[in-house]
Write an enzyme that holds these catalytic residues in place. Structure first.
Site, PDB file in Angstrom:
ATOM      1  CE  LYS A  11     -95.078 -94.699  42.634  1.00 10.82           C
ATOM      2  NZ  LYS A  11     -93.759 -95.264  42.971  1.00 10.82           N
ATOM      3  CB  THR A  56     -91.765 -91.501  43.357  1.00  8.05           C
ATOM      4  OG1 THR A  56     -92.507 -92.442  44.142  1.00  8.05           O
ATOM      5  CG2 THR A  56     -91.133 -92.242  42.185  1.00  8.05           C
TER       6      THR A  56
END
Length: 218
Positions: free
Chosen positions: A28, A85
């Protein structure tokens, strides 16, 4: 451990998919770099959502090929961590990508970003793992070229050039081998990446000219 951490406002979930959890936490970061770069270059929410969605498909396909459970990538460790994120200015990887999108070099972005961006060294590792497992990683490949900084656009676009498919391939959700359909980037996304790289290089050249032009004449 999960029982000890659980309270009336916090719930800890357990899983046996160690590979999936580890890959979610690493992959990610690469997507956050791309999202941050898009936002730094001036693109909006729709573009960020597109990059996150196709990035999720890419990381899930890679995880499945490595032996992870695809369902892990749909949970908190996958989608949940990805959203956090890619959407927070407190994210080191998002901030690093945003600084790249504003025209800073990798060295300059490293100096001004708030901490170490794990996605920078992870990008090339993702590309290498995808090559080893036979899984296309067009987003990570494009980011790898951007981070290298010395690559022209034709060499950047080659791994993500569109083929004949125009429908969105959900290689992580369906059953069976879908290798032939595993080309997740449409023509519009390739055009977007081209624009982002060109804008990044133009900003870097403009900043270099400004630095040269500011010396006083004596």
């Amino acid at each position: 451990m999960a029982h000890a951490c659980t309270t009336h406002y916090f719930k800890a979930f357990v899983t046996t998919d160690v590979i999936g959890l580890e890959m979610c936490g690493s992959l990610k970061n690469v997507i956050a770099l791309a999202v941050g770069m898009a936002r730094g270059a001036g693109y909006g929410e729709n573009t960020a959502a597109m990059i996150e969605t196709r990035g999720l498909s890419e990381m899930t396909a890679l995880g499945k090929a490595a032996g992870a459970d695809p369902k892990t990538f749909c949970g908190l460790a996958g989608v949940g961590d990805l959203i956090a994120t890619c959407g927070s200015p407190l994210s080191r990887n998002y901030t690093f990508g945003a600084n790249l999108g504003k025209g800073l070099s990798v060295e300059e972005a490293t100096r001004v970003s708030n901490g170490v961006a794990e996605g920078v060294p992870t990008t090339d590792a993702v590309v290498a793992l995808g090559r080893k497992l036979g899984v296309p990683t067009p987003l990570a490949t494009a980011m790898s070229h951007v981070l290298a900084a010395a690559r022209c656009w034709p060499s950047c676009s080659a791994p993500i050039s569109p083929r004949s498919e125009r429908t969105e391939p959900f290689r992580w959700a369906g059953a069976g081998n879908q290798t032939g359909a595993a080309r997740p980037f449409c023509c519009g996304f390739v055009k977007l990446l081209r624009q982002m790289v060109h804008a990044h290089m133009r900003k870097r050249r403009r900043r270099a000219r400004l630095r040269v032009g500011w010396y006083p004449v004596i």
